[in-house]
Write an enzyme that holds these catalytic residues in place. Structure first.
Site, PDB file in Angstrom:
ATOM      1  CE  LYS A  54     -19.486  16.433  -7.460  1.00 24.71           C
ATOM      2  NZ  LYS A  54     -20.382  15.305  -7.247  1.00 24.71           N
ATOM      3  CD  GLN A  98     -23.963  14.092  -7.333  1.00 21.99           C
ATOM      4  OE1 GLN A  98     -23.003  14.604  -7.897  1.00 21.99           O
ATOM      5  NE2 GLN A  98     -23.969  13.862  -6.029  1.00 21.99           N
ATOM      6  CG  ASP A 121     -17.694   9.607  -7.458  1.00 21.32           C
ATOM      7  OD1 ASP A 121     -17.082  10.505  -6.851  1.00 21.32           O
ATOM      8  OD2 ASP A 121     -18.910   9.662  -7.729  1.00 21.32           O
TER       9      ASP A 121
END
Ligand code: NAD
Length: 299
Positions: A54, A98, A121
């Site tokens: 990422k 995460q 997200d």
């Protein structure tokens, strides 16, 4: 029949190029550099790999990338403090924490603490609710990637029978909302669904997000259907090493389907590309500037 292989890697590369061009345009026209902060707590090896790629792709797309790696023993209060700092940081437009988080941290509490405008997200209840009610929202990256791939095969999903297997907040549920927004007729199957094979055979589009290796068999697929495999499962090989497979028995399904995503190289690369897309969208919304035109509809 041998299915057309949907090349998610190539589609993701093309999308990342478009995002890089949009980023250059934002820098030139508005002095705006989208910034993404990724927070990793603990040593989960799969998460470390994701976070590394990422960060690399964020920089390649011309964005500002910040990584916070915190020890496994980090307390919930410490993580919430960092989230608060990132919420307030004007150089950061997207925050990704995460998952999974260590046991001592309530993941939902952390998601709730994110500024919804920076929730790239799309897991904050505000964004989930906006998506469900048809308002503009930051949309979870994996389902967004799935819909973009389905639309690379079918210009319109309107009126198509879509079967989604899995009802998680991360994949299944937001995918259902995106498909409804595309005017598909959606069936959601899950662990309590009866006659799953029969339900699955209704699908002109089948999305498998189950988390079980090669679970969806070839004879569950309607001939000519489009199969989007979200699964990432590690299984042992004869030589003692392991390999990654999806939630669909690929060889069987590819003999019946009209089009199918491979694993790896299907949905996975699209997820990161959509994260970058969400970061650009978030940056534009926060700065109050229009999103540069891109070849894809952001959802
Ligand atoms: P999850 O465990 O949260 O949800 C799995 C879903 O599958 C549940 O809703 C459950 O009801 C359903 N299910 C479980 N057993 C079933 C059964 N026997 N029959 C029918 N349905 C059943 O998983 P998730 O987070 O939604 O992820 C699903 C898969 O997608 C996993 O393999 C995961 O690794 C993968 N994934 C991939 C990406 C990507 O970037 N490609 C991103 C997220 C998740």
């Amino acid at each position: 029949m041998t299915a057309r292989i949907i090349d998610g890697k190539a589609r993701a590369e093309a999308l990342r190029k478009e995002i890089a061009a949009a980023t250059r345009q934002l820098a030139q026209a508005h002095g705006l550099v989208p910034g993404l902060a990724v927070v990793l707590v603990g040593e989960n090896p799969a998460s470390q790999v994701y976070v590394h790629s990422k960060a690399k792709m964020t920089v390649e797309a011309g964005m500002h990338s910040v990584e916070h790696r915190l020890p496994e023993t980090t307390s919930e209060a410490e993580l919430l403090t960092l989230v608060g700092q990132l919420n307030a940081d004007p150089a950061i437009h997207g925050i990704l924490v995460q998952l999974p988080l260590p046991k001592q941290i309530d993941g939902q509490k952390v998601l709730n603490a994110l500024d919804p405008a920076k929730d790239v997200d799309g897991f904050h209840p505000m964004n989930a609710g906006r998506l469900a009610t048809g308002l503009p929202a930051l949309v979870p990256c994996t389902p967004l990637g799935c819909v973009i791939l389905a639309k690379s095969v079918h210009a319109s999903l309107e009126g198509m029978e879509a079967v989604v297997i899995g009802r998680s907040n991360i994949v299944g549920k937001p995918l259902v909302q995106l498909l409804l927004a595309e005017n598909a007729t959606v069936t959601v199957a899950h662990s309590r669904t009866k006659n799953l094979a029969e339900v699955c055979r209704r699908g002109d589009l089948v999305f498998a997000a189950v988390g079980r290796a090669q679970f969806v068999r070839g004879d569950w697929i309607k001939p000519g259907a489009t199969v989007i495999d979200v699964g990432i499962n590690r299984i042992p090989k004869d030589d003692g090493k392991s390999r990654i497979v999806g939630d669909v028995a690929y060889d069987e399904a590819a003999g019946v389907a009209g089009a199918i995503t491979p694993v790896p190289g299907g949905v996975g690369p699209m997820t990161i590309a959509c994260l970058l897309l969400n970061t650009v969208r978030a940056a534009c919304a926060i700065a109050g500037v229009p999103l540069p035109a891109m070849g894809i509809r952001p959802g």
